[in-house]
Design a protein around this motif. Structure first.
Motif, short mmCIF file in Angstrom:
data_model
loop_
_atom_site.label_atom_id
_atom_site.label_comp_id
_atom_site.label_asym_id
_atom_site.label_seq_id
_atom_site.Cartn_x
_atom_site.Cartn_y
_atom_site.Cartn_z
N SER A 170 10.30 14.68 -2.11
CA SER A 170 10.54 13.98 -2.95
C SER A 170 11.55 13.20 -2.93
CB SER A 170 10.15 14.49 -4.36
OG SER A 170 11.45 15.13 -5.07
N LEU A 171 12.82 13.46 -2.00
CA LEU A 171 13.98 13.04 -1.87
C LEU A 171 13.54 12.39 -0.22
CD1 LEU A 171 16.45 15.77 -1.86
CD2 LEU A 171 15.82 13.77 -3.27
N GLN A 172 12.83 12.94 0.40
CA GLN A 172 12.05 11.91 1.89
C GLN A 172 11.46 10.94 1.17
OE1 GLN A 172 9.42 12.37 5.47
NE2 GLN A 172 11.09 13.69 5.18
N ALA A 173 10.45 10.53 0.64
CA ALA A 173 10.09 9.80 -0.47
C ALA A 173 10.40 8.55 -0.62
CB ALA A 173 9.15 10.17 -1.42
N ARG A 174 11.87 8.88 -0.91
CA ARG A 174 12.70 7.74 -1.49
C ARG A 174 13.38 7.01 0.25
NH1 ARG A 174 16.64 10.95 -0.64
NH2 ARG A 174 18.96 10.77 -0.30
N PHE A 175 13.11 7.79 1.08
CA PHE A 175 13.07 6.51 2.00
C PHE A 175 12.18 5.90 2.68
CE2 PHE A 175 17.16 9.60 2.31
CZ PHE A 175 17.85 8.88 2.78
N ALA A 176 11.41 6.53 2.76
CA ALA A 176 9.70 6.24 3.14
C ALA A 176 9.66 4.55 2.84
CB ALA A 176 8.72 7.49 3.12
N ALA A 177 9.90 4.64 1.28
CA ALA A 177 9.91 3.37 0.33
C ALA A 177 10.67 2.30 1.02
CB ALA A 177 9.99 3.34 -0.61
N THR A 178 11.88 2.34 1.78
CA THR A 178 12.59 1.76 2.30
C THR A 178 11.96 1.22 4.13
OG1 THR A 178 13.62 3.06 3.88
CG2 THR A 178 14.23 2.12 0.79
N ARG A 206 1.61 -1.13 0.18
CA ARG A 206 0.31 0.14 0.53
C ARG A 206 1.41 1.26 -0.17
NH1 ARG A 206 -5.39 1.07 1.39
NH2 ARG A 206 -5.58 3.89 2.66
N THR A 207 2.06 1.32 0.54
CA THR A 207 2.96 2.31 0.91
C THR A 207 3.64 2.50 -0.40
OG1 THR A 207 3.46 1.82 3.56
CG2 THR A 207 5.04 3.05 1.72
N MET A 208 4.08 1.58 -1.21
CA MET A 208 4.57 1.93 -2.39
C MET A 208 3.62 2.49 -3.22
SD MET A 208 7.74 1.44 -1.93
CE MET A 208 8.19 1.12 -3.48
N ALA A 213 -4.59 11.42 2.70
CA ALA A 213 -5.64 10.74 2.92
C ALA A 213 -5.34 8.78 2.76
CB ALA A 213 -6.52 11.14 1.59
N TRP A 214 -4.10 8.45 2.02
CA TRP A 214 -3.99 7.26 2.10
C TRP A 214 -2.54 6.44 2.61
CZ3 TRP A 214 -6.69 10.27 -2.04
CH2 TRP A 214 -7.48 9.23 -2.68
N LEU A 215 -2.12 7.65 3.23
CA LEU A 215 -0.56 6.49 4.00
C LEU A 215 -0.93 6.46 5.32
CD1 LEU A 215 2.27 6.40 2.90
CD2 LEU A 215 2.87 8.26 4.55
N ARG A 216 -1.80 5.55 5.54
CA ARG A 216 -2.22 4.88 6.46
C ARG A 216 -2.35 3.42 6.11
NH1 ARG A 216 -5.90 8.17 8.98
NH2 ARG A 216 -6.29 10.05 7.94
N PRO A 217 -1.62 2.27 7.48
CA PRO A 217 -0.30 3.43 8.69
C PRO A 217 0.79 3.79 8.90
CG PRO A 217 -0.39 0.90 8.46
CD PRO A 217 -1.54 1.07 6.76
N ASP A 218 1.31 4.62 8.86
CA ASP A 218 1.52 5.43 8.46
C ASP A 218 3.16 3.76 9.07
OD1 ASP A 218 4.98 6.56 9.39
OD2 ASP A 218 3.36 8.54 9.09
#
Length: 426
Positions: A133-141, A25-27, A206-211
């Protein structure tokens, strides 16, 4: 291979079905968010620079406009990282995209009324979009399995290709929208950007749940804090780097590649124009450069997972060297400059994707988000300094000399990479 060492703060107790479900879901959310949001971000280095020239009537101010958005990303990267550390990825990413949307709205006003102060406030604020947009790449991991961290990160980087290509091309849609609502072409383009940035924030909210970061922290192996670690904006990152040689090497690689890439890329349009290059040829050159930066990131992520980050960083560094050697020996040949800029983007992709994956797996859970925000801030600061220095360096040394200076900047990373390989660390 590099993957033999356990990752600091790695997820260990998350129930596999829950972790896998949340990661999928996160990806999906991050990929859609990135594709839409970077359209708004991608407008700054192209139409934003043109707008600055129109509003100020000065080529010098137009050049500073690009640096303003990069500087904004540097100034906002660390606060957004701290926001993620305290409240999670959802809060930080939402705040970043909406801050960028406000900045883009200021640019609508600046474009329509020729206002200088809103112009630079808007460009600084739109830098928040680059930061998230840079932080998002870390969020993916955050919840990625260790063996898939590189490809997860690369998927989000790749999604940025869409915005990086479409953002600079908002002129024609901007004219159409402007005619509909009574705005000029620049204001119309930034109105589109404002909508894209606001929608990106809404998608996350709206959709990045759960964090993913909160869930990672719930199930992560506890990691002892390095000596002297304390809360604050910069100290967690410095403490992490001081006691973590793996993270330190990754940061050096990220900063070096970003500074070299932005410095040379910023100078290239000026160099081509001085040699009679048309606007079309300059656009093609930068487009192919962007293609090299983003389009192959899934392949790079796969290589980083399979071969290890260190080998991938080494390969990327040598690709950067090859690019700069071409620029040094064939500066007047437009076709070779196009090849050089494509390789410059590709080398940046190799180093940045692999080093970001390495850093994400090496940093401790407690400092993870703050340290990542600090790295992004430093990366953008290095880029801003390199972009500012590129113009004077080009004037004094020419494109050949600038390329040689960039090669010299890569030498420490080449030495560090060789030492790591000699010690058998991959």
């Amino acid at each position: 291979m590099d993957g033999a060492r356990p990752a600091a703060g790695a997820v260990r107790h998350a129930p596999p079905p829950e972790a896998a479900r949340v990661q999928r879901r996160t990806m999906t959310v991050l990929t859609v968010m990135q594709a839409i949001g970077t359209v708004g971000v991608g407008i700054a280095p192209s139409i934003g620079v043109l707008l600055a020239g129109e509003v100020t009537g000065s080529d010098a101010w137009a050049g500073l406009a690009r640096t303003a958005s990069i500087l904004g990303a540097a100034l906002l990267g660390l606060p957004l990282g701290n926001l993620a550390a305290r409240y999670g990825r959802r809060a930080a990413l939402t705040a970043g995209w909406w801050t960028a949307a406000v900045g883009s709205a200021l640019l609508v006003a600046a474009a329509q009324a020729d206002l200088v102060v809103p112009l630079f406030l808007g460009l600084l604020s739109i830098g928040a979009g680059t930061a998230v947009s840079l932080q998002a790449r870390f969020a993916a991991t955050d919840l990625a399995a260790p063996q898939h961290a590189g490809r997860s990160l690369a998927q989000v980087v790749w999604a940025g290709t869409i915005g990086s290509v479409l953002g600079p091309s908002l002129g024609a849609p901007g004219r159409f929208v402007g005619d509909l609502v009574g705005l000029n072409v620049y204001a119309g383009a930034f109105l589109i950007a404002t909508v894209c940035l606001a929608v990106a924030g809404l998608i996350v909210f709206a959709w990045l749940r759960p964090d993913p970061l909160r869930l990672r922290e719930r199930y992560a192996a506890p990691t002892p804090a390095p000596p002297g670690k304390a809360s604050g904006r910069i100290r967690p990152m410095l403490a992490e780097l001081g006691g973590n040689p793996v993270a330190r090497f990754a940061v050096i690689a990220i900063l070096t590649a970003h500074g070299v890439m932005l410095g040379v890329m910023t100078a290239t349009p000026v160099h081509l124009a001085h040699h009679g290059g048309s606007i079309t040829m300059i656009g093609i050159t930068i487009s192919l450069h962007v293609l090299g930066m983003f389009a192959f990131s899934p392949v790079v992520g796969h290589l980083a997972d399979r071969l290890g980050p260190r080998r991938t960083i080494a390969a990327g560094t040598w690709i950067l060297v090859a690019s700069l050697v071409i620029g040094a020996i064939r500066p007047a040949d437009t076709a070779w400059i196009v090849v050089s800029l494509f390789l410059l983007g590709l080398g940046w992709s190799f180093v940045t994707v692999a080093a970001s994956a390495e850093f994400g797996s090496a940093v401790s859970g407690e400092a993870r988000a703050s340290a990542q925000g600090g790295v992004d801030a430093l990366s953008n600061l290095c880029g801003a300094v390199a972009a500012l220095a590129a113009g004077p360096a080009l004037s004094v040394t020419g494109f050949s000399g600038l390329s040689v200076l960039a090669i010299a900047a890569l030498v420490p990373l080449l030495i560090l990479t060789a030492r790591k390989r000699a010690r058998g660390s991959g």
